[in-house]
Design an enzyme around this catalytic site. Structure first.
Site, PDB file in Angstrom:
ATOM      1  N   ARG A  63       0.838  -1.197   0.000  1.00  9.03           N
ATOM      2  CA  ARG A  63       0.000   0.000   0.000  1.00  9.03           C
ATOM      3  C   ARG A  63       0.886   1.265   0.000  1.00  9.03           C
ATOM      4  O   ARG A  63       0.618   2.228  -0.722  1.00  9.03           O
ATOM      5  CB  ARG A  63      -0.873  -0.086   1.260  1.00  9.03           C
ATOM      6  CG  ARG A  63      -1.750   1.069   1.561  1.00  9.03           C
ATOM      7  CD  ARG A  63      -2.733   1.284   0.442  1.00  9.03           C
ATOM      8  NE  ARG A  63      -2.975   2.705   0.351  1.00  9.03           N
ATOM      9  CZ  ARG A  63      -3.957   3.332   0.961  1.00  9.03           C
ATOM     10  NH1 ARG A  63      -4.794   2.661   1.699  1.00  9.03           N
ATOM     11  NH2 ARG A  63      -4.104   4.622   0.819  1.00  9.03           N
ATOM     12  N   LEU A  91      -6.299   7.806   0.053  1.00  8.10           N
ATOM     13  CA  LEU A  91      -4.904   8.199  -0.192  1.00  8.10           C
ATOM     14  C   LEU A  91      -4.135   8.182   1.127  1.00  8.10           C
ATOM     15  O   LEU A  91      -4.603   8.725   2.129  1.00  8.10           O
ATOM     16  CB  LEU A  91      -4.876   9.597  -0.817  1.00  8.10           C
ATOM     17  CG  LEU A  91      -5.543   9.683  -2.201  1.00  8.10           C
ATOM     18  CD1 LEU A  91      -5.822  11.143  -2.569  1.00  8.10           C
ATOM     19  CD2 LEU A  91      -4.654   9.021  -3.248  1.00  8.10           C
ATOM     20  N   ASN A 105     -11.777  16.365  -2.875  1.00  8.09           N
ATOM     21  CA  ASN A 105     -12.591  15.192  -3.208  1.00  8.09           C
ATOM     22  C   ASN A 105     -14.051  15.604  -3.290  1.00  8.09           C
ATOM     23  O   ASN A 105     -14.499  16.478  -2.550  1.00  8.09           O
ATOM     24  CB  ASN A 105     -12.430  14.126  -2.113  1.00  8.09           C
ATOM     25  CG  ASN A 105     -13.301  12.912  -2.340  1.00  8.09           C
ATOM     26  OD1 ASN A 105     -13.308  12.343  -3.438  1.00  8.09           O
ATOM     27  ND2 ASN A 105     -14.052  12.509  -1.335  1.00  8.09           N
ATOM     28  N   HIS A 107     -17.873  14.120  -2.827  1.00  9.15           N
ATOM     29  CA  HIS A 107     -18.539  12.981  -2.167  1.00  9.15           C
ATOM     30  C   HIS A 107     -20.054  13.120  -2.307  1.00  9.15           C
ATOM     31  O   HIS A 107     -20.586  14.218  -2.109  1.00  9.15           O
ATOM     32  CB  HIS A 107     -18.134  12.934  -0.687  1.00  9.15           C
ATOM     33  CG  HIS A 107     -18.742  11.790   0.033  1.00  9.15           C
ATOM     34  ND1 HIS A 107     -18.319  10.490  -0.146  1.00  9.15           N
ATOM     35  CD2 HIS A 107     -19.780  11.734   0.907  1.00  9.15           C
ATOM     36  CE1 HIS A 107     -19.066   9.683   0.596  1.00  9.15           C
ATOM     37  NE2 HIS A 107     -19.946  10.416   1.240  1.00  9.15           N
ATOM     38  N   ASP A 139      -7.899  14.917   3.727  1.00  3.55           N
ATOM     39  CA  ASP A 139      -6.920  14.704   4.799  1.00  3.55           C
ATOM     40  C   ASP A 139      -6.736  13.197   4.982  1.00  3.55           C
ATOM     41  O   ASP A 139      -7.126  12.423   4.106  1.00  3.55           O
ATOM     42  CB  ASP A 139      -7.352  15.432   6.090  1.00  3.55           C
ATOM     43  CG  ASP A 139      -8.617  14.831   6.694  1.00  3.55           C
ATOM     44  OD1 ASP A 139      -9.092  13.777   6.207  1.00  3.55           O
ATOM     45  OD2 ASP A 139      -9.128  15.409   7.674  1.00  3.55           O
ATOM     46  N   GLY A 141      -8.191  11.016   6.789  1.00  2.00           N
ATOM     47  CA  GLY A 141      -9.345  10.187   7.127  1.00  2.00           C
ATOM     48  C   GLY A 141     -10.180   9.841   5.900  1.00  2.00           C
ATOM     49  O   GLY A 141      -9.824  10.184   4.766  1.00  2.00           O
ATOM     50  N   ASP A 143     -13.151  10.840   4.021  1.00  2.00           N
ATOM     51  CA  ASP A 143     -14.110  11.935   3.800  1.00  2.00           C
ATOM     52  C   ASP A 143     -14.236  12.845   5.019  1.00  2.00           C
ATOM     53  O   ASP A 143     -15.330  13.341   5.331  1.00  2.00           O
ATOM     54  CB  ASP A 143     -15.496  11.364   3.405  1.00  2.00           C
ATOM     55  CG  ASP A 143     -15.421  10.500   2.155  1.00  2.00           C
ATOM     56  OD1 ASP A 143     -14.655  10.847   1.250  1.00  2.00           O
ATOM     57  OD2 ASP A 143     -16.127   9.476   2.097  1.00  2.00           O
TER      58      ASP A 143
HETATM   59  C1  GAR Z   1     -19.638  10.606  -7.708  1.00  2.00           C
HETATM   60  O1  GAR Z   1     -20.936  10.675  -7.178  1.00  2.00           O
HETATM   61  C2  GAR Z   1     -18.617  10.765  -6.606  1.00  2.00           C
HETATM   62  O2  GAR Z   1     -18.996  11.637  -5.580  1.00  2.00           O
HETATM   63  C3  GAR Z   1     -18.549   9.364  -6.066  1.00  2.00           C
HETATM   64  O3  GAR Z   1     -18.518   8.578  -7.218  1.00  2.00           O
HETATM   65  C4  GAR Z   1     -19.319   9.213  -8.220  1.00  2.00           C
HETATM   66  C5  GAR Z   1     -18.503   9.246  -9.488  1.00  2.00           C
HETATM   67  O4  GAR Z   1     -19.302   9.505 -10.597  1.00  2.00           O
HETATM   68  N1  GAR Z   1     -17.379   9.201  -5.236  1.00  2.00           N
HETATM   69  C6  GAR Z   1     -17.418   8.540  -4.104  1.00  2.00           C
HETATM   70  O5  GAR Z   1     -18.401   7.960  -3.681  1.00  2.00           O
HETATM   71  C7  GAR Z   1     -16.117   8.553  -3.345  1.00  2.00           C
HETATM   72  N2  GAR Z   1     -16.326   8.128  -1.982  1.00  2.00           N
HETATM   73  P1  GAR Z   1     -18.654   9.557 -12.049  1.00  2.00           P
HETATM   74  O6  GAR Z   1     -17.759   8.326 -12.200  1.00  2.00           O
HETATM   75  O7  GAR Z   1     -19.838   9.557 -12.967  1.00  2.00           O
HETATM   76  O8  GAR Z   1     -17.850  10.817 -12.126  1.00  2.00           O
END
Ligand code: GAR
Length: 198
Positions: A63, A91, A105, A107, A139, A141, A143
């Protein structure tokens, strides 16, 4: 000066597409990097003439090695900003320490509620009437970093994970483009958990 943006992806890449479509003199997507070799997002980047790379976790011995290899790949593009747009890996410190406060990021929930890989599913299961999306600084953690901006989305009768996620992503694309542009033309100051745009 045009900000250099590297986008990390794992899947479909509709958030990436919104960024590609919006890029202009404020910011330029200089590379798209995926942990998944078959991510549709890679095709979107290639279609836009943007450099791509794949770094599968299985290609590294550990990792920590993967974090360092990713830092090398990303760093080679001299990014001003790194955007996790549907990037489904956490990350580690070897990566984060290379780009302090320069990684954001998106979310699909109103953090701090429903962090993790299933933010939409978890919000429906909990029975909330309103959820949404959050763009935050990354950071160490899951999210947990300081929040840059959020948008609310109502949960409708009969919503399932897919229908709700699609409506969230409509708002998410607008929010992410707006924040990337703001961070490209200005900066942020982080005081505790509070973020001020400068
Ligand atoms: C988005 O809703 C993003 O927030 C989520 O994946 C989707 C990607 O959509 N990310 C997470 O859940 C990260 N924890 P996309 O592939 O159509 O851009």
């Amino acid at each position: 000066m045009t900000a250099r943006v590297v986008v990390l992806v794992s899947g479909t890449g509709t958030l990436l597409q919104a960024l590609l479509d919006a890029s202009d003199h404020d910011f330029d997507i200089v590379a798209v990097i995926s942990d998944q070799p078959d991510a549709l997002a890679l095709e979107r980047a290639q279609g836009a003439g943007v450099a791509t790379a794949v770094l599968a976790p299985s290609s590294c011995a550990s990792r920590d090695d993967w974090d360092l290899a990713l830092a090398d790949l990303v760093g080679a593009h001299n990014p001003d900003l790194i955007v996790c747009a549907g990037f489904m890996r956490v990350l580690g410190p070897g990566f984060l320490s290379e780009f302090p406060d320069r990684i954001i990021n998106s979310h699909p929930a109103l953090l701090p509620s429903f962090p993790g890989a299933h933010g939409v599913r978890d919000a429906i299961a909990y029975g909330v009437g309103v959820t949404g999306c959050t763009v935050h600084v990354v950071d160490g953690g899951v999210d947990t970093g300081p929040i840059l901006a959020q948008r609310a989305v109502e949960v409708l009768q009969g919503d399932d994970e897919s229908s709700l996620h699609e409506r969230i992503k409509v708002e998410e694309r607008l929010l992410l483009v707006d924040i990337v542009r703001r961070l490209s033309v200005g900066g942020i100051r982080i005081t505790g958990r509070r973020v001020t745009f400068t």
